[in-house]
Scaffold this motif. Structure first.
Motif, PDB file in Angstrom:
ATOM      1  N   VAL A 248     -10.651   9.710 -12.965  1.00 26.14           N
ATOM      2  CA  VAL A 248      -9.472  10.224 -13.660  1.00 26.14           C
ATOM      3  C   VAL A 248      -9.210  11.665 -13.251  1.00 26.14           C
ATOM      4  CG1 VAL A 248      -8.546  10.830 -15.923  1.00 26.14           C
ATOM      5  CG2 VAL A 248      -9.722   8.663 -15.606  1.00 26.14           C
ATOM      6  N   ASP A 249     -10.263  12.484 -13.205  1.00 30.24           N
ATOM      7  CA  ASP A 249     -10.113  13.876 -12.794  1.00 30.24           C
ATOM      8  C   ASP A 249      -9.546  13.971 -11.378  1.00 30.24           C
ATOM      9  OD1 ASP A 249     -11.131  14.600 -15.202  1.00 30.24           O
ATOM     10  OD2 ASP A 249     -13.095  15.213 -14.465  1.00 30.24           O
ATOM     11  N   ALA A 250     -10.028  13.103 -10.478  1.00 31.86           N
ATOM     12  CA  ALA A 250      -9.599  13.155  -9.083  1.00 31.86           C
ATOM     13  C   ALA A 250      -8.149  12.738  -8.907  1.00 31.86           C
ATOM     14  CB  ALA A 250     -10.506  12.257  -8.232  1.00 31.86           C
ATOM     15  N   SER A 251      -7.606  11.982  -9.855  1.00 32.24           N
ATOM     16  CA  SER A 251      -6.219  11.531  -9.721  1.00 32.24           C
ATOM     17  C   SER A 251      -5.210  12.590 -10.154  1.00 32.24           C
ATOM     18  CB  SER A 251      -6.008  10.254 -10.556  1.00 32.24           C
ATOM     19  OG  SER A 251      -6.102  10.541 -11.933  1.00 32.24           O
TER      20      SER A 251
ATOM     21  N   VAL B   6      -1.107  13.342  -8.941  1.00 29.05           N
ATOM     22  CA  VAL B   6       0.010  13.310  -9.882  1.00 29.05           C
ATOM     23  C   VAL B   6       0.722  14.660  -9.884  1.00 29.05           C
ATOM     24  CG1 VAL B   6       0.647  13.043 -12.303  1.00 29.05           C
ATOM     25  CG2 VAL B   6      -1.089  11.544 -11.305  1.00 29.05           C
ATOM     26  N   GLY B   7      -0.055  15.732  -9.800  1.00 26.62           N
ATOM     27  CA  GLY B   7       0.521  17.067  -9.740  1.00 26.62           C
ATOM     28  C   GLY B   7       1.367  17.282  -8.500  1.00 26.62           C
ATOM     29  N   PHE B   8       0.933  16.716  -7.377  1.00 27.58           N
ATOM     30  CA  PHE B   8       1.704  16.841  -6.141  1.00 27.58           C
ATOM     31  C   PHE B   8       3.082  16.215  -6.291  1.00 27.58           C
ATOM     32  CE2 PHE B   8       3.266  15.249  -2.108  1.00 27.58           C
ATOM     33  CZ  PHE B   8       3.124  16.355  -1.273  1.00 27.58           C
ATOM     34  N   VAL B   9       3.117  15.008  -6.811  1.00 33.34           N
ATOM     35  CA  VAL B   9       4.392  14.310  -6.971  1.00 33.34           C
ATOM     36  C   VAL B   9       5.258  15.015  -8.018  1.00 33.34           C
ATOM     37  CG1 VAL B   9       5.491  12.136  -7.620  1.00 33.34           C
ATOM     38  CG2 VAL B   9       3.400  12.108  -6.251  1.00 33.34           C
TER      39      VAL B   9
ATOM     40  N   ASP C 117       2.544  11.489   3.127  1.00 31.29           N
ATOM     41  CA  ASP C 117       1.308  11.685   3.867  1.00 31.29           C
ATOM     42  C   ASP C 117       0.231  12.400   3.051  1.00 31.29           C
ATOM     43  OD1 ASP C 117       2.135  10.322   6.053  1.00 31.29           O
ATOM     44  OD2 ASP C 117       2.585  12.068   7.288  1.00 31.29           O
ATOM     45  N   PHE C 118       0.605  12.917   1.888  1.00 34.69           N
ATOM     46  CA  PHE C 118      -0.417  13.448   0.982  1.00 34.69           C
ATOM     47  C   PHE C 118      -1.402  12.343   0.610  1.00 34.69           C
ATOM     48  CE2 PHE C 118      -2.123  14.313  -3.237  1.00 34.69           C
ATOM     49  CZ  PHE C 118      -2.578  15.619  -3.114  1.00 34.69           C
ATOM     50  N   PHE C 119      -0.932  11.094   0.606  1.00 34.59           N
ATOM     51  CA  PHE C 119      -1.765   9.960   0.218  1.00 34.59           C
ATOM     52  C   PHE C 119      -2.405   9.267   1.422  1.00 34.59           C
ATOM     53  CE2 PHE C 119       1.290  10.623  -3.136  1.00 34.59           C
ATOM     54  CZ  PHE C 119       0.548  10.475  -4.294  1.00 34.59           C
ATOM     55  N   LEU C 120      -2.127   9.768   2.634  1.00 31.29           N
ATOM     56  CA  LEU C 120      -2.646   9.117   3.833  1.00 31.29           C
ATOM     57  C   LEU C 120      -4.164   9.151   3.879  1.00 31.29           C
ATOM     58  CD1 LEU C 120      -2.176   7.752   6.554  1.00 31.29           C
ATOM     59  CD2 LEU C 120      -1.928  10.022   7.585  1.00 31.29           C
ATOM     60  N   LEU C 121      -4.735  10.299   3.538  1.00 34.72           N
ATOM     61  CA  LEU C 121      -6.197  10.433   3.571  1.00 34.72           C
ATOM     62  C   LEU C 121      -6.850   9.447   2.615  1.00 34.72           C
ATOM     63  CD1 LEU C 121      -8.440  12.114   4.887  1.00 34.72           C
ATOM     64  CD2 LEU C 121      -8.296  13.694   2.957  1.00 34.72           C
ATOM     65  N   GLN C 122      -6.261   9.265   1.449  1.00 33.94           N
ATOM     66  CA  GLN C 122      -6.811   8.324   0.483  1.00 33.94           C
ATOM     67  C   GLN C 122      -6.710   6.890   0.989  1.00 33.94           C
ATOM     68  OE1 GLN C 122      -4.782   8.121  -3.238  1.00 33.94           O
ATOM     69  NE2 GLN C 122      -6.226   6.675  -4.140  1.00 33.94           N
TER      70      GLN C 122
ATOM     71  N   ARG D 204      -1.970   5.685  -7.960  1.00 39.32           N
ATOM     72  CA  ARG D 204      -3.163   6.520  -7.922  1.00 39.32           C
ATOM     73  C   ARG D 204      -3.777   6.659  -9.312  1.00 39.32           C
ATOM     74  NH1 ARG D 204      -5.844  10.530  -4.754  1.00 39.32           N
ATOM     75  NH2 ARG D 204      -7.728  10.892  -5.966  1.00 39.32           N
ATOM     76  N   LEU D 205      -2.923   6.827 -10.296  1.00 38.51           N
ATOM     77  CA  LEU D 205      -3.413   6.968 -11.670  1.00 38.51           C
ATOM     78  C   LEU D 205      -3.934   5.635 -12.207  1.00 38.51           C
ATOM     79  CD1 LEU D 205      -3.680   9.137 -13.845  1.00 38.51           C
ATOM     80  CD2 LEU D 205      -1.456   8.434 -14.721  1.00 38.51           C
ATOM     81  N   GLY D 206      -3.170   4.572 -11.974  1.00 39.27           N
ATOM     82  CA  GLY D 206      -3.557   3.271 -12.497  1.00 39.27           C
ATOM     83  C   GLY D 206      -4.765   2.664 -11.808  1.00 39.27           C
ATOM     84  N   LEU D 207      -4.948   2.996 -10.519  1.00 39.08           N
ATOM     85  CA  LEU D 207      -6.057   2.420  -9.760  1.00 39.08           C
ATOM     86  C   LEU D 207      -7.243   3.368  -9.676  1.00 39.08           C
ATOM     87  CD1 LEU D 207      -4.143   0.659  -6.841  1.00 39.08           C
ATOM     88  CD2 LEU D 207      -5.015  -0.330  -8.963  1.00 39.08           C
ATOM     89  N   SER D 208      -7.258   4.375 -10.523  1.00 37.39           N
ATOM     90  CA  SER D 208      -8.406   5.285 -10.574  1.00 37.39           C
ATOM     91  C   SER D 208      -9.283   4.913 -11.761  1.00 37.39           C
ATOM     92  CB  SER D 208      -7.924   6.739 -10.665  1.00 37.39           C
ATOM     93  OG  SER D 208      -7.262   7.119  -9.477  1.00 37.39           O
TER      94      SER D 208
END
Length: 217
Positions: free
Chosen positions: A18-21, A25-28, A88-93, A173-177
């Protein structure tokens, strides 16, 4: 079989997920609030990661793990800034989940299941668990649940990433964390318990050198 604490209690994975997500969320949120500005999204994400890191350190988390999490967010933000594509912020994930699925599959095939390595390390057992045929089998079966977790993430994130749907990526990201991690911990713990013999003393007590158990495996 003895009833030790669950995997969720041992690994504490749900809270960390949850912390990592939050930075994602802040980026979006920053990207949307400032007219789809990648710079704004990156700044909000990094500030969120710094806040999460400070909170984790106050809670007693290991500085190394905290710094790695902060570094990953910074790299993700940098990738988006360099490519000029917010998604691309989510590409690494996305790539890390694909690589993680492959790594867990390989670990099962070579009979060094990563779930056993992680839990054994937490319990201070080193590799004693691997000399217990029943535990080795249970950890191998439980590891397949973690493989499915990463496969699910890739299956959800890939079409959202390809469509460039930022709100969908943040929601995924939030739901799958937290929820997915909680489900994964619960199901893999159930699989482990079902796989161990009824008279097995539990995860904290590997049975090494038991001829009867070796024959049963």
């Amino acid at each position: 079989m003895a009833q030790p604490e669950s995997l969720a209690e041992l690994l504490n994975g749900r809270r960390a997920a949850v912390d990592a997500s939050l930075p994602a969320v802040g980026f979006v949120a920053g990207w949307l609030a400032f007219g789809e500005s990648i710079w704004a999204g990156a700044i909000v994400a990094v500030l969120s990661a710094i806040g999460v890191s400070w909170w984790r350190l106050r809670k007693g988390d290991k500085p190394r793990a905290v710094l790695i999490g902060l570094f990953v967010v910074c790299v993700a933000a940098l990738i988006a800034l360099v490519t000029g594509k917010a998604e691309d912020f989510f590409l690494l994930q996305l790539l890390s989940n694909g690589a993680s699925a492959l790594a867990w599959i390989i670990s099962i095939v070579i009979r060094w299941p990563l779930l056993g390595i992680v839990v054994g390390t937490v319990l201070g057992q080193r590799t004693r668990w691997r000399r217990d045929p029943a535990l080795l089998r249970a950890y191998s079966r439980g590891s397949w649940v973690w493989v499915m977790q990463y496969v699910i993430r890739v299956a959800v994130f890939l079409p959202l990433y390809q469509a460039g749907w930022m709100e969908g990526l943040a929601a995924a990201r939030l739901g799958l964390s937290g929820p997915l991690i909680a489900a994964c911990l619960a199901v893999s713990w159930w699989v482990i318990r079902r796989s161990l013999p009824a008279d097995h003393p539990g995860l904290r007590h590997p049975v090494v050198g038991d001829p009867a158990q070796k024959a049963a495996s």
